[in-house]
Design an enzyme around this catalytic site. Sequence first.
Site, short mmCIF file in Angstrom:
data_model
loop_
_atom_site.label_atom_id
_atom_site.label_comp_id
_atom_site.label_asym_id
_atom_site.label_seq_id
_atom_site.Cartn_x
_atom_site.Cartn_y
_atom_site.Cartn_z
N CYS A 15 -12.77 -8.97 -3.49
CA CYS A 15 -13.02 -7.93 -2.48
C CYS A 15 -11.83 -7.02 -2.23
CB CYS A 15 -13.47 -8.56 -1.17
SG CYS A 15 -12.25 -9.67 -0.46
N ARG B 14 2.52 -3.99 1.54
CA ARG B 14 1.49 -2.97 1.32
C ARG B 14 1.57 -1.80 2.28
NH1 ARG B 14 -3.93 -6.46 2.72
NH2 ARG B 14 -4.99 -4.47 2.92
N ASN C 215 -5.60 -7.24 -2.43
CA ASN C 215 -4.59 -6.42 -1.74
C ASN C 215 -3.43 -7.29 -1.30
OD1 ASN C 215 -6.47 -4.41 -2.02
ND2 ASN C 215 -7.30 -4.68 0.04
N ASP C 216 -3.77 -8.41 -0.67
CA ASP C 216 -2.70 -9.30 -0.23
C ASP C 216 -2.15 -10.12 -1.39
OD1 ASP C 216 -2.17 -8.84 2.54
OD2 ASP C 216 -4.23 -9.45 2.90
N ARG D 101 -14.90 -6.59 7.72
CA ARG D 101 -13.57 -6.73 8.35
C ARG D 101 -13.75 -6.60 9.86
NH1 ARG D 101 -11.70 -3.47 3.54
NH2 ARG D 101 -10.03 -4.63 2.54
N GLU E 112 -5.86 -15.17 -1.25
CA GLU E 112 -5.10 -13.92 -1.21
C GLU E 112 -3.59 -14.15 -1.13
OE1 GLU E 112 -6.49 -11.44 1.99
OE2 GLU E 112 -6.71 -13.11 3.36
N HIS F 47 -4.48 -0.60 6.02
CA HIS F 47 -5.86 -0.67 6.49
C HIS F 47 -6.43 0.68 6.94
CE1 HIS F 47 -4.86 -4.89 6.20
NE2 HIS F 47 -6.13 -4.98 5.87
N ARG G 26 -15.85 -11.85 7.97
CA ARG G 26 -14.53 -12.49 7.92
C ARG G 26 -14.02 -12.70 9.33
NH1 ARG G 26 -9.74 -9.55 4.86
NH2 ARG G 26 -9.85 -8.19 6.68
C1 PEP Z 1 -7.33 -8.21 0.55
O1 PEP Z 1 -6.27 -8.65 0.99
O2 PEP Z 1 -7.49 -7.89 -0.65
C2 PEP Z 1 -8.48 -8.04 1.44
C3 PEP Z 1 -9.67 -7.74 0.97
O3 PEP Z 1 -8.27 -8.14 2.77
P1 PEP Z 1 -7.55 -6.99 3.65
O4 PEP Z 1 -7.39 -5.78 2.74
O5 PEP Z 1 -8.41 -6.71 4.81
O6 PEP Z 1 -6.26 -7.62 3.99
MG MG Z 2 -6.20 -9.51 2.96
#
Ligand code: PEP
Ligand code: MG
Length: 738
Positions: free
Chosen positions: A667, A630, A619-620, A463, A596, A356, A499
């Site tokens: 996203c 990650r 991402n998740d 976020r 996710e 993050h 979110r």
């Molecule tokens: C994701 O997981 O792709 C996402 C957009 O949420 P974050 O990156 O904040 O976990």
């Molecule tokens: Mg996420």
Amino acid sequence: MEGRITEKLTAIVARSHSLDALLESAVALIAQELDADACSLFLLEPATSRLMLRASAGASSSERGLADAALAAAEGLAGLALTQMLPEAREGPSRSLLAVPMALRGQPIGVLVVQAAGRTPYAAADIQALFGIAAQMVGVVENARLLEALGRGEDLASPGARRYVRPDTGEEVVRGIAASPGVAIGAAVFRRAFPRGHAHAPRASDEATERARVRDAFERARNDVVSIQSSAARDLGEEHALIFASHLLMLADPALHDRVDRALSSGGTAAEAIGAALGEISDKLRATGDPYLRERVEDVDDLHGRLLGHLALQEAPASIRAQIVVSPRVAPSLIMEMKAHASRGIVAELGGETSHGVLLARSFGLPAVTGAEGVTDRVDAGDLVVVDGSQGIVVIRPTLGTLARYEEQARREDRRRTEYARFREQPATTADGTRVTLLANVAFGADIALARDNGAEGIGLYRTEFSFIVRDGFPTRDEQARIYRKAYDAFTGASITFRLLDLASDKFVSSCGPAASQGAFHGYRSIRVLFDYPHVLRDQVQGLALAAGPRPLRILVPMVTSLQELLRIQAMTARAIEGIGEGEYQRRPTFGAMIEVPGAVEIIEDLAPHVDFFSIGTNDLIQYSLVADREDARMAPARDPYHPAVLRMIRRAITAAHRAGKPVSVCGEMAARPDLAMALVALGADALSVAPAVIPELKQALASANLGRLAAGMDVVLQSRDGPALQTALACACGRPP
Ligand code: PEP
Ligand code: MG
């Protein structure tokens, strides 16, 4: 035998002046040591992904090089070993061959082959010996490659050495992950760590002078924090004014000053006295059983780094005030500090490309390299450092030649950004006329402004947790309402998706209990934390409803893994809204679920009747479906957004959602890559939400895309059997063959 070879290899490295000379000597040595008739080394060329013969040798000096037939046999076996990433042995009518793959952090880079005429097949002991040598050759080859490529000013994005030193100049290169693009050049300052070398420099002056240096460092550190706080409040929002408040408390602590005084009186240098005093505090904190207090050690280390940085800068010329932050990891609060302090770039030992803090760095346009192992021990405060965030390279104490090359690269990148800027104001439309909705991912007031400036049509992912993390505590309901209202003010009439708090290990608020700080990858995060802290959810939902007033309120639920969880959060949300009582506020939010985790993809039909929209968090989704944390730099190659499983899952999710009549946006960071963004749109994504700075570049890429043709080719693209094949197939389908 291995020890002997290592010694001889080291001698070869020391006297070789080119990669070719080095490899020729090395294969001759290996042939000789393994009693083989011949040895050949094949390297994977990064640009073409083809295996090329780079060196070959016979065992005796009368037989340099290999006969064509022997070479062809070696090449065939090398290809097999590389494809399977396993040793391959073959026994022919007249000769035995053995090939072992060479890999760097799990990525193939080449193959070593030995062969012997008229001898018994290679045995397990031979395989083991050749494996050992191949492993040593990996480092040798990649260091030499990196050195050569750097000398030529070439693209260094291919898998390469972790680091090398040019002994004649002191220039040192460390390779990490290309986390946030761009080039930054400046003087090293330490955060959350301190330069070890500097801490032990001998005392060069008398006690009075050392005392004055300590006083000055304390004063500068205090001014530092005060100025960061005021620019954070100004640029990022007043809710961030308390950032680094713990530093101010420590700097004013009389007990700390007493400790420093004692250390100075007993002959310590300024750096030693500060180290001894803060070391005492951190030892005590570490010794407590309390995980919360143990977490505070990081604050103490951070202050230590800040003070030593000032001691170092007392000796540095004023011209090197441009700062490169060196830190164990990229914490979101650190990026906030950098933004407020106009630091140039960051290099960190840990962290992945979707951590993050890294996402924040990207959104602020701060070049970052993560996974740069050992960097905190190799840099000293005040050293000149180049951060090449586009290629994942850090150059410490660069030569004038290196500096000139990077300055030119920075100018080129500036020119490219200017080119993209033309697209800011234009709508996102493909060459064949499809309109694409591009939204922004935001975390703070600062990137809401960036989102507007870069032509976002709305906010696809707010976020919300970042405002909590930076202050390391919970803003009240009304404070939150004030924060969220700013998004409505900046994007009047546009779609804004908030979110719910997604607290995780790198997005952690201490007051949420120590458990949330560990093992987010293992699952205690996000709505699971909120179930345990219902008042936190209540305050946030009420803050959101009050901020919306009569305007639409879109609430996105993160980390949905089951229908029960979704329904439970919705019930808690409804109760929270009822609890506000009288007043003008939004009573009927629109609900979305994040997709996710792979489990959510499977149950999307069950979730659909209960939500108004979906948002896919790649991402998740990538970390959980490919089992690649990650936060872990070592897992970077495994977090492959081109892995066919990822796009296939996304296609299933989009198809299922559309069948239920629900729109889907994407996203995650994947949507920020032009080729993958096009693929997502071709698969039917209704909107993409990305870091604000990426929007103009995506608009430019979409403007030249033929979406109809790409959509028709997606079946073939998705049939690719692995990531590299999919990337190539996608490039072809986009009309940009590699
Ligand atoms: C994701 O997981 O792709 C996402 C957009 O949420 P974050 O990156 O904040 O976990
Ligand atoms: Mg996420």
